[in-house]
Design an enzyme around this catalytic site. Structure first.
Site, PDB file in Angstrom:
ATOM      1  N   TYR A  60      11.289   7.912  15.617  1.00 31.85           N
ATOM      2  CA  TYR A  60      11.135   7.896  14.162  1.00 31.85           C
ATOM      3  C   TYR A  60      12.184   8.785  13.502  1.00 31.85           C
ATOM      4  CZ  TYR A  60       9.073   8.463   9.533  1.00 31.85           C
ATOM      5  OH  TYR A  60       8.869   8.482   8.171  1.00 31.85           O
ATOM      6  N   GLN A  88       0.839  -1.190   0.000  1.00 30.19           N
ATOM      7  CA  GLN A  88       0.000   0.000   0.000  1.00 30.19           C
ATOM      8  C   GLN A  88       0.876   1.243   0.000  1.00 30.19           C
ATOM      9  OE1 GLN A  88      -2.393  -0.245   3.581  1.00 30.19           O
ATOM     10  NE2 GLN A  88      -0.718   0.296   4.929  1.00 30.19           N
ATOM     11  N   LYS A 128      15.270   7.668  11.028  1.00 30.96           N
ATOM     12  CA  LYS A 128      15.388   8.162   9.656  1.00 30.96           C
ATOM     13  C   LYS A 128      16.682   8.947   9.450  1.00 30.96           C
ATOM     14  CE  LYS A 128      11.729   6.272   8.010  1.00 30.96           C
ATOM     15  NZ  LYS A 128      11.854   5.170   7.011  1.00 30.96           N
TER      16      LYS A 128
END
Length: 260
Positions: free
Chosen positions: A162, A16, A166
């Site tokens: 997060y 998705q 990253k």
């Protein structure tokens, strides 16, 4: 001729969102695509359901689009090593799998930290380490990693682990690019802002006040809208193609000016 004619591309998290849009975009440009994900049911949607398109046109079945699907958990070393055995060579490896944890460092438990780092960084380490030797044998290879503007590029509220993960992806990208530049390997990362994906809507619905959460996301969009998964996919086609042959070790930012 397609921009990716004849290229063999493997990507993760393709069921998705950005992964799905990229798999379709790659196939439409002539690539032989292997789309992987842990969600086998959602992955089946790449088997040719009408209406999956980037330009409003109905796409042909995946056999014509050159898409193969395979259920793979890219955090599992044995599954990654089994996947790589399916290929004589891979031209492009696109690492997308990721997880967004909401909270500051005080709201991030050790289990949250470990899970996020495992999905967002270690999975890329496993995939690159498995596929890179095949690229080096041909002195040609292209690796694309999914990073984010929420990283070393921009500090973002409630994105502690997060953003840390990253930032690590950006560091990993530059390291691989520097180490193997003279051996024909390119490595870049894509750094989106807020993208309109099923994952985003799931996170919004999980908040105590979804309506306010959506308003908060929209308030930071300087363009007045969210980025689409298809827009990110267009950038990924460029990075996967020979058009970007002189591009390596770069953060390709697509954020509508959010970082400014």
């Amino acid at each position: 001729m397609g921009r990716l004619d004849g290229k063999v591309i493997v990507l993760s998290a393709a069921a998705q969102g950005i992964g799905k849009a990229s798999a379709i975009a790659f196939a439409k440009e002539g690539a032989q695509v292997t789309a992987t994900d842990i969600n086998g049911e959602k992955l089946k949607e790449l088997d040719g359901i009408p209406g999956n398109s980037l330009d409003g046109k109905t796409l042909p079945p995946s056999g014509d689009m050159r898409i193969k699907t395979k259920v793979v958990d890219v955090t599992k070393k044995d599954q990654v090593e089994a996947l790589v055995k399916d290929f004589d060579h891979v031209d492009v490896l696109f690492n997308i799998a990721g997880f967004v944890h909401h909270g500051s460092i005080l709201e991030c438990e050790e289990s949250d930290w470990d899970f996020s780092m495992n999905v967002n960084v270690r999975s890329m380490y496993l995939m690159i380490k498995a596929f890179l030797p095949k690229m080096l044998a041909r002195k040609s290879g292209n690796i694309i990693n999914m990073a984010s503007v929420a990283s070393s590029i921009k500090g973002v509220v409630n994105r502690c682990v997060y953003s840390t993960s990253k930032a690590a992806v950006i560091g990993l990208t530059k390291s691989v690019a520097a180490d193997f530049l003279e051996q024909g390997i390119r490595c870049n990362c894509v750094c989106p802002g807020t993208v309109d994906t099923p994952s985003l809507h799931e996170r919004i619905q999980a908040r105590p006040n979804p309506e306010q959460a959506f308003k908060d996301f929209m308030a930071r969009q300087k363009t007045g809208r969210l980025c689409t998964a298809e827009e990110v996919a267009h950038l990924c086609v460029y990075l996967a193609s020979d058009e970007s042959a002189y591009v390596t070790g770069t953060e390709a930012i697509i954020d509508g000016g959010w970082r400014l």
